[in-house]
Design a protein around this motif. Structure first.
Motif, mmCIF file in Angstrom:
data_model
loop_
_atom_site.group_PDB
_atom_site.id
_atom_site.type_symbol
_atom_site.label_atom_id
_atom_site.label_comp_id
_atom_site.label_asym_id
_atom_site.label_seq_id
_atom_site.Cartn_x
_atom_site.Cartn_y
_atom_site.Cartn_z
ATOM 1 N N LEU A 37 0.832 -1.202 0.000
ATOM 2 C CA LEU A 37 0.000 0.000 0.000
ATOM 3 C C LEU A 37 0.865 1.250 0.000
ATOM 4 C CD1 LEU A 37 -2.702 1.483 0.254
ATOM 5 C CD2 LEU A 37 -2.582 1.122 2.724
ATOM 6 N N LEU A 38 1.937 1.245 0.771
ATOM 7 C CA LEU A 38 2.844 2.396 0.800
ATOM 8 C C LEU A 38 3.495 2.616 -0.562
ATOM 9 C CD1 LEU A 38 4.528 1.768 4.270
ATOM 10 C CD2 LEU A 38 2.872 3.553 3.698
ATOM 11 N N PHE A 39 3.803 1.530 -1.251
ATOM 12 C CA PHE A 39 4.363 1.647 -2.613
ATOM 13 C C PHE A 39 3.364 2.306 -3.551
ATOM 14 C CE2 PHE A 39 4.504 -0.226 -6.871
ATOM 15 C CZ PHE A 39 5.767 0.194 -7.299
ATOM 16 N N HIS A 40 2.103 1.877 -3.480
ATOM 17 C CA HIS A 40 1.078 2.465 -4.341
ATOM 18 C C HIS A 40 0.877 3.945 -4.026
ATOM 19 C CE1 HIS A 40 0.217 -1.362 -6.019
ATOM 20 N NE2 HIS A 40 -0.397 -1.860 -4.953
ATOM 21 N N LEU A 41 0.871 4.282 -2.742
ATOM 22 C CA LEU A 41 0.646 5.674 -2.346
ATOM 23 C C LEU A 41 1.806 6.575 -2.773
ATOM 24 C CD1 LEU A 41 -0.797 5.144 1.252
ATOM 25 C CD2 LEU A 41 -2.053 6.006 -0.732
ATOM 26 N N SER A 42 3.017 6.048 -2.750
ATOM 27 C CA SER A 42 4.189 6.869 -3.087
ATOM 28 C C SER A 42 4.384 7.008 -4.599
ATOM 29 C CB SER A 42 5.449 6.270 -2.453
ATOM 30 O OG SER A 42 5.675 4.957 -2.941
ATOM 31 N N THR A 43 4.034 5.960 -5.358
ATOM 32 C CA THR A 43 4.240 5.991 -6.814
ATOM 33 C C THR A 43 2.980 6.366 -7.577
ATOM 34 O OG1 THR A 43 3.705 3.630 -7.019
ATOM 35 C CG2 THR A 43 6.018 4.217 -6.617
ATOM 36 N N HIS A 44 1.835 6.348 -6.894
ATOM 37 C CA HIS A 44 0.533 6.608 -7.522
ATOM 38 C C HIS A 44 0.229 5.579 -8.605
ATOM 39 C CE1 HIS A 44 1.208 11.131 -6.392
ATOM 40 N NE2 HIS A 44 1.122 10.332 -5.337
ATOM 41 N N ARG A 45 0.847 4.442 -8.525
ATOM 42 C CA ARG A 45 0.575 3.342 -9.460
ATOM 43 C C ARG A 45 -0.157 2.249 -8.688
ATOM 44 N NH1 ARG A 45 6.314 1.662 -11.493
ATOM 45 N NH2 ARG A 45 5.052 -0.056 -12.306
ATOM 46 N N TRP A 46 -1.356 1.928 -9.127
ATOM 47 C CA TRP A 46 -2.209 1.006 -8.393
ATOM 48 C C TRP A 46 -2.389 -0.324 -9.117
ATOM 49 C CZ3 TRP A 46 -3.872 2.035 -3.511
ATOM 50 C CH2 TRP A 46 -3.652 3.347 -3.053
ATOM 51 N N SER A 47 -1.472 -0.641 -10.006
ATOM 52 C CA SER A 47 -1.522 -1.928 -10.694
ATOM 53 C C SER A 47 -0.639 -2.933 -9.966
ATOM 54 C CB SER A 47 -1.073 -1.787 -12.149
ATOM 55 O OG SER A 47 0.272 -1.329 -12.207
ATOM 56 N N MET A 48 -0.969 -4.206 -10.144
ATOM 57 C CA MET A 48 -0.216 -5.285 -9.515
ATOM 58 C C MET A 48 -0.266 -6.496 -10.445
ATOM 59 S SD MET A 48 -0.991 -7.360 -5.935
ATOM 60 C CE MET A 48 -0.834 -5.922 -4.884
ATOM 61 N N ALA A 49 0.866 -7.206 -10.549
ATOM 62 C CA ALA A 49 0.889 -8.421 -11.363
ATOM 63 C C ALA A 49 -0.089 -9.437 -10.794
ATOM 64 C CB ALA A 49 2.297 -8.997 -11.412
ATOM 65 N N LEU A 50 -0.731 -10.180 -11.673
ATOM 66 C CA LEU A 50 -1.744 -11.139 -11.238
ATOM 67 C C LEU A 50 -1.152 -12.184 -10.303
ATOM 68 C CD1 LEU A 50 -4.630 -12.220 -11.427
ATOM 69 C CD2 LEU A 50 -3.932 -13.505 -13.466
ATOM 70 N N GLN A 51 0.043 -12.676 -10.614
ATOM 71 C CA GLN A 51 0.674 -13.681 -9.752
ATOM 72 C C GLN A 51 1.003 -13.099 -8.377
ATOM 73 O OE1 GLN A 51 0.905 -16.914 -10.373
ATOM 74 N NE2 GLN A 51 -0.127 -16.482 -12.311
ATOM 75 N N GLU A 52 1.415 -11.850 -8.343
ATOM 76 C CA GLU A 52 1.684 -11.203 -7.057
ATOM 77 C C GLU A 52 0.388 -11.013 -6.275
ATOM 78 O OE1 GLU A 52 3.883 -7.209 -5.252
ATOM 79 O OE2 GLU A 52 3.817 -7.574 -7.413
ATOM 80 N N CYS A 53 -0.690 -10.734 -6.994
ATOM 81 C CA CYS A 53 -2.002 -10.600 -6.359
ATOM 82 C C CYS A 53 -2.414 -11.921 -5.711
ATOM 83 C CB CYS A 53 -3.031 -10.173 -7.409
ATOM 84 S SG CYS A 53 -4.698 -9.906 -6.765
ATOM 85 N N LYS A 54 -2.162 -13.025 -6.399
ATOM 86 C CA LYS A 54 -2.485 -14.340 -5.844
ATOM 87 C C LYS A 54 -1.641 -14.644 -4.613
ATOM 88 C CE LYS A 54 -3.948 -16.450 -10.234
ATOM 89 N NZ LYS A 54 -3.650 -17.510 -11.228
ATOM 90 N N ARG A 55 -0.362 -14.265 -4.661
ATOM 91 C CA ARG A 55 0.512 -14.490 -3.501
ATOM 92 C C ARG A 55 0.040 -13.674 -2.307
ATOM 93 N NH1 ARG A 55 4.704 -14.626 -7.464
ATOM 94 N NH2 ARG A 55 5.090 -12.386 -7.172
ATOM 95 N N GLN A 56 -0.344 -12.437 -2.564
ATOM 96 C CA GLN A 56 -0.848 -11.609 -1.466
ATOM 97 C C GLN A 56 -2.106 -12.216 -0.866
ATOM 98 O OE1 GLN A 56 -2.779 -7.675 -2.102
ATOM 99 N NE2 GLN A 56 -1.115 -6.837 -0.827
ATOM 100 N N MET A 57 -2.999 -12.715 -1.717
ATOM 101 C CA MET A 57 -4.207 -13.370 -1.228
ATOM 102 C C MET A 57 -3.866 -14.586 -0.377
ATOM 103 S SD MET A 57 -6.311 -16.206 -1.639
ATOM 104 C CE MET A 57 -5.755 -16.879 -3.212
ATOM 105 N N PHE A 58 -2.871 -15.376 -0.806
ATOM 106 C CA PHE A 58 -2.484 -16.579 -0.071
ATOM 107 C C PHE A 58 -1.993 -16.234 1.329
ATOM 108 C CE2 PHE A 58 0.676 -19.591 1.398
ATOM 109 C CZ PHE A 58 0.047 -20.814 1.220
ATOM 110 N N PHE A 59 -1.025 -15.309 1.430
ATOM 111 C CA PHE A 59 -0.446 -14.992 2.735
ATOM 112 C C PHE A 59 -1.428 -14.216 3.613
ATOM 113 C CE2 PHE A 59 3.516 -15.734 0.345
ATOM 114 C CZ PHE A 59 4.109 -16.648 1.210
ATOM 115 N N LEU A 60 -2.266 -13.379 2.988
ATOM 116 C CA LEU A 60 -3.276 -12.672 3.762
ATOM 117 C C LEU A 60 -4.243 -13.662 4.402
ATOM 118 C CD1 LEU A 60 -4.176 -9.667 4.332
ATOM 119 C CD2 LEU A 60 -5.856 -10.008 2.520
ATOM 120 N N THR A 61 -4.681 -14.636 3.616
ATOM 121 C CA THR A 61 -5.597 -15.657 4.135
ATOM 122 C C THR A 61 -4.905 -16.537 5.168
ATOM 123 O OG1 THR A 61 -6.669 -15.698 1.961
ATOM 124 C CG2 THR A 61 -7.198 -17.491 3.475
ATOM 125 N N TYR A 62 -3.629 -16.840 4.933
ATOM 126 C CA TYR A 62 -2.893 -17.701 5.867
ATOM 127 C C TYR A 62 -2.774 -17.050 7.241
ATOM 128 C CZ TYR A 62 1.017 -19.974 8.170
ATOM 129 O OH TYR A 62 1.828 -20.595 9.101
#
Length: 316
Positions: free
Chosen positions: A79-104
């Motif tokens: 989130l800090l990266f998005h706020l500092s760069t104003h870029r709100w895109s994320m690779a799909l595989q990275e999105c899946k990894r974030q979902m995995f660890f968030l759920t874990y």
């Protein structure tokens, strides 16, 4: 059937479109994250180094602090990266990894809170057998089971995500990736995924909820049988911190995952998502620190803070 192009990235929802507000939010969330890591690491350090905190309750608390620190680290740096760069895109595989660890980490925290409820139940309702029931061997096995059980739900999700194709739209109405959001951007039939989500997450969620709150029903019954008001107050004070943390966790989870992502609830959902992923991991150590005399005493000894004895009264 028309051709469908698989997407390789997702677009997250910005918290605001105002550039000045984004800068303010960056500073605010950076401070929140640094305080979260520091406070939870401090509790973990005190639990490890202070001999008088080597009890089952603080052993579980140390694991909860590590969970909160890890859980916050899944979403806050991105989130800090998005706020500092104003870029709100994320690779799909990275999105899946974030979902995995968030759920874990979220699942593991639910199991840990259940374990801590059982510990409080034994301490209050079966105090004479506490040392036998909550032996170090038993506590170690319970914590090991918590960490491994947390893998059940995200592993099921990842396995069944492999059967899906993501072809857009690639917009996710939140600042982090979770399973419901990923299912919304799939162009494959998600019936099986929703069924797995309902069966696995629903069953384990109900088990965690019951095993977390049912011990408190027994605790309250036992406390009400205590004759003195001082005894009741002391018994309740040992559970207040944990019960407060439990209520914050389940209330925020209910809002994030059971309130629909419609336009009427979009702002509310984002606010509660911030509380759920960033604020709660900070509040947990603060609640325990303020309520625990042992933790405050350990912190004072660690920082070499000693209160000066009062000056002797002079005789006239």
């Amino acid at each position: 059937m028309k051709n469908q192009t698989s997407i390789t990235s997702v677009l997250l929802m910005s918290l605001t479109i105002n550039q000045e507000t984004l800068s303010v939010l960056f500073i605010f969330f950076l401070l929140i994250y640094l305080m979260t890591v520091f406070s939870n690491f401090l509790i973990l350090l005190l639990v490890v180094t202070c001999a008088h905190l080597h009890t089952p309750m603080y052993f579980f608390l140390g694991n909860l602090a590590f969970l909160d620190m890890s859980y916050s680290s899944v979403t806050a740096p991105r989130l800090l990266f998005h706020l500092s760069t104003h870029r709100w895109s994320m690779a799909l595989q990275e999105c899946k990894r974030q979902m995995f660890f968030l759920t874990y980490f979220a699942s593991s925290e639910a199991y840990m809170l259940s374990t801590m409820s059982y510990d409080r139940y034994v301490a209050i309702c079966r105090p004479l057998h506490y040392s036998q029931v909550m032996s170090w061997g038993t506590c170690s096995q319970m914590v090991t089971l918590v960490w491994f059980s947390g893998l059940i739900i995200p592993t099921f999700f990842i396995v069944f995500l492999k059967r899906l194709t993501f072809c857009g739209p690639n917009f996710i109405p939140n600042f982090f990736c979770d399973l419901p959001s990923l299912l919304q951007i799939s162009c494959t039939d998600t019936t099986i995924n929703v069924l797995v989500l309902f069966i696995v997450a629903g069953f384990l969620g109900i088990v965690c909820f019951v095993t977390t709150f049912y011990p408190y029903v027994r605790i309250f019954r036992a406390v009400l049988r205590i004759g003195t008001s001082d005894g009741k107050s002391k018994a309740f004070s040992t559970c207040t911190s944990h019960l407060t943390v439990v209520l914050m966790y389940y209330v925020s989870v209910t809002f994030v995952y059971f309130v629909p992502n419609s336009s009427n609830f979009l702002t509310l959902n984002r606010v509660v998502s911030v509380i759920y992923t960033l604020i709660t991991p900070l509040l947990n150590p603060l609640i325990y620190s303020l309520r625990s005399k042992d933790l405050k005493a350990a912190l004072q000894r660690a920082l070499h803070i000693h209160r000066l004895p009062p000056a002797p009264a002079t005789r006239r």
